[in-house]
Design an enzyme around this catalytic site. Sequence first.
Site, PDB file in Angstrom:
ATOM      1  N   TYR A   6       3.724 -26.099 -39.926  1.00 55.03           N
ATOM      2  CA  TYR A   6       2.978 -26.406 -38.686  1.00 55.03           C
ATOM      3  C   TYR A   6       2.289 -25.133 -38.200  1.00 55.03           C
ATOM      4  O   TYR A   6       1.100 -25.140 -37.871  1.00 55.03           O
ATOM      5  CB  TYR A   6       3.968 -26.927 -37.634  1.00 55.03           C
ATOM      6  N   ALA A   9      -0.657 -24.298 -40.385  1.00 53.04           N
ATOM      7  CA  ALA A   9      -1.809 -25.169 -40.116  1.00 53.04           C
ATOM      8  C   ALA A   9      -2.480 -24.769 -38.805  1.00 53.04           C
ATOM      9  O   ALA A   9      -3.718 -24.681 -38.719  1.00 53.04           O
ATOM     10  CB  ALA A   9      -1.360 -26.629 -40.052  1.00 53.04           C
ATOM     11  N   LYS A  10      -1.690 -24.518 -37.787  1.00 51.20           N
ATOM     12  CA  LYS A  10      -2.250 -24.136 -36.479  1.00 51.20           C
ATOM     13  C   LYS A  10      -2.906 -22.755 -36.562  1.00 51.20           C
ATOM     14  O   LYS A  10      -3.867 -22.474 -35.847  1.00 51.20           O
ATOM     15  CB  LYS A  10      -1.162 -24.156 -35.411  1.00 51.20           C
ATOM     16  N   GLY A  27     -13.637 -44.987 -12.070  1.00 47.18           N
ATOM     17  CA  GLY A  27     -15.081 -44.851 -11.858  1.00 47.18           C
ATOM     18  C   GLY A  27     -15.799 -44.036 -12.924  1.00 47.18           C
ATOM     19  O   GLY A  27     -16.983 -43.741 -12.780  1.00 47.18           O
TER      20      GLY A  27
END
Length: 254
Positions: A155, A158-159, A54
């Site tokens: 990683y 980058a984070k 919905g």
Amino acid sequence: MKRLAGEIALVTGGASGIGRATAEKLAALGAQVVVADRNGDGAEHVAQLLRDGGSAALAVMMDVTKRESVRAGIERARTILGPITILVSAAGWDRIQPFVENSPELWEQLIAVNLLGPIYVTREVIDDMIHARRGRLVFVSSDAARVGSSGEAVYSAAKGGLLSFAKTLARELARYQITANVVCPGPTETPLLDEVRSSEAGAKIIAAMTKAIPLGRLAKPEEVAAAIAFFAMPEAGFITGQVLSVSGGLTMVG
Ligand SMILES: NC(=O)c1ccc[n+]([C@@H]2O[C@H](COP(=O)([O-])OP(=O)(O)OC[C@H]3O[C@@H](n4cnc5c(N)ncnc54)[C@H](O)[C@@H]3O)[C@@H](O)[C@H]2O)c1
């Protein structure tokens, strides 16, 4: 209660894991949701599920590492639903490997998906938010950014960049009533974690982390999505530049 009625939320990485759970949560709260992912079929599947429930939802195929793809995806969303009022940058990718074994191609890929991607997407939605003088930016980083994590050097970098990016945006955009906050998941049961666990080194690291989690288990994607949705809620309008870990107590940063 439809607390996010009237909002248009774009969730990158919305086809899977934390992004998917976030798309579902935001839709349940009444937002119209754009499910953006490089996996177009996966995005369409999630958008269809939301429509079946919905909600107004749209799938957009988008590779966050490509500026043209980001531009085209946001333009499509704007044309069909309207300007984005909530951006959740959840698309991300990781490979567990000691830094000394990394190839330069792996560095570039990790930075492209986890840092440049959110920068590109933010740039494309921000003018509309400034024009509207309202908006919510929520970035999905990682506890690896806050405390480091073996096998995830680039990683984590980058984070970590994402934390600084969000805090600076929080300062620059506050005058337009736009907030920028970060959620840092700890290890969470998603397809990405399954991929990480598929290598011997990855499996060992995840097993050790799970043992170290005070609450004694991994997170469910819905638990991370709840924190992300909180930052998008009207009640969180005075919170900006903050970083929230959802890690079962694995990390407790002051
Ligand atoms: N699962 C964990 O343990 C964990 C822990 C800390 C942080 N995170 C972060 O949470 C976020 C979501 O991760 P998840 O575990 O749900 O992963 P997931 O692999 O289940 O979902 C990530 C989604 O991002 C999409 N994606 C990847 N690269 C993309 C690109 N270039 N353009 C567009 N879409 C792209 C994928 O197709 C996928 O649908 C990521 O940013 C990840 O780094 C996850």
